[in-house]
Design a protein around this motif. Structure first.
Motif, short mmCIF file in Angstrom:
data_model
loop_
_atom_site.label_atom_id
_atom_site.label_comp_id
_atom_site.label_asym_id
_atom_site.label_seq_id
_atom_site.Cartn_x
_atom_site.Cartn_y
_atom_site.Cartn_z
N THR A 27 1.23 -5.60 6.46
CA THR A 27 2.17 -4.58 6.93
C THR A 27 3.59 -5.13 6.80
O THR A 27 3.77 -6.31 6.50
N PRO A 40 -6.77 2.18 17.83
CA PRO A 40 -6.10 3.09 16.89
C PRO A 40 -4.66 2.68 16.63
O PRO A 40 -3.91 2.39 17.57
N THR A 41 -4.29 2.63 15.36
CA THR A 41 -2.97 2.16 14.95
C THR A 41 -2.58 2.84 13.64
O THR A 41 -3.44 3.16 12.83
N VAL A 42 -1.28 3.00 13.45
CA VAL A 42 -0.73 3.41 12.16
C VAL A 42 0.38 2.42 11.85
O VAL A 42 1.22 2.13 12.70
N PHE A 68 0.67 3.52 3.90
CA PHE A 68 0.37 3.41 5.33
C PHE A 68 -1.11 3.13 5.53
O PHE A 68 -1.94 3.56 4.74
N VAL A 69 -1.41 2.43 6.62
CA VAL A 69 -2.79 2.25 7.04
C VAL A 69 -2.96 2.99 8.37
O VAL A 69 -2.11 2.89 9.25
N GLU A 70 -4.02 3.78 8.45
CA GLU A 70 -4.37 4.45 9.70
C GLU A 70 -5.70 3.86 10.16
O GLU A 70 -6.69 3.90 9.43
N ILE A 71 -5.70 3.31 11.35
CA ILE A 71 -6.89 2.65 11.88
C ILE A 71 -7.45 3.47 13.04
O ILE A 71 -6.73 3.83 13.96
N ARG A 72 -8.73 3.74 12.95
CA ARG A 72 -9.49 4.36 14.05
C ARG A 72 -10.61 3.40 14.38
O ARG A 72 -10.90 2.47 13.63
N VAL A 76 -11.02 3.19 8.63
CA VAL A 76 -9.70 2.74 8.20
C VAL A 76 -9.34 3.54 6.95
O VAL A 76 -10.10 3.55 5.99
N THR A 77 -8.19 4.19 6.99
CA THR A 77 -7.72 4.96 5.84
C THR A 77 -6.40 4.37 5.39
O THR A 77 -5.49 4.17 6.20
N ILE A 78 -6.31 4.10 4.09
CA ILE A 78 -5.07 3.60 3.51
C ILE A 78 -4.55 4.66 2.55
O ILE A 78 -5.26 5.05 1.61
#
Length: 135
Positions: A27, A40-42, A68-72, A76-78
């Motif tokens: 990041t 959870p993080t972005v 961006f990375v979206e974490i649940r 994990v979605t990039i």
């Protein structure tokens, strides 16, 4: 061992979709290791390599150009403008892109967009490093 689903998506479509035991991303504030159940993080990403560790001690590597990375807790979605798996990178093309970017940076002309040339150089160097395993 627990796993989490990882999706790496570009405007052209999905590049990676698999279950992994750990994701390592870079990041803008530093490197982040993501395990299943992560809070959870972005976060914004830099031009870098994403390392995806699987249970069988195999690591997949994907070159990303920011995003961006979206974490649940279970996914994990990039989202990135572009991404390439290490095995699909054309090394000759990446080296040619480095040469072009370096030439643009060396030419001190007013019509050269230095920021774009620097970013192009970073992306090409990242692709070379990912392909050669220098991460």
């Amino acid at each position: 061992m627990k796993t989490t689903v990882v999706n790496i998506v570009t405007p052209d479509g999905p590049v990676y979709d698999s279950e992994v035991s750990m994701v390592i991303v870079k990041t803008v504030t530093g490197e982040m290791g993501i395990l299943p159940g992560h809070i959870p993080t972005v976060a914004p990403l830099t031009v870098s390599a994403v390392r995806l560790k699987k249970d069988n001690n195999k690591t997949d590597i994907v070159a990303v150009s920011g995003g961006f990375v979206e974490i649940r807790s279970d996914k994990v979605t990039i989202l990135t403008p572009s991404a390439e798996r290490a095995d699909s990178i054309d090394l000759a093309r990446a080296k040619e892109a480095v040469k072009r970017a370096e030439q643009r940076l060396q030419n001190k002309q007013d019509d050269i967009d230095f920021k774009r040339a620097e970013l192009s150089l970073k992306r090409a160097m990242n692709r070379i490093n990912v392909k050669e395993g220098n991460i």
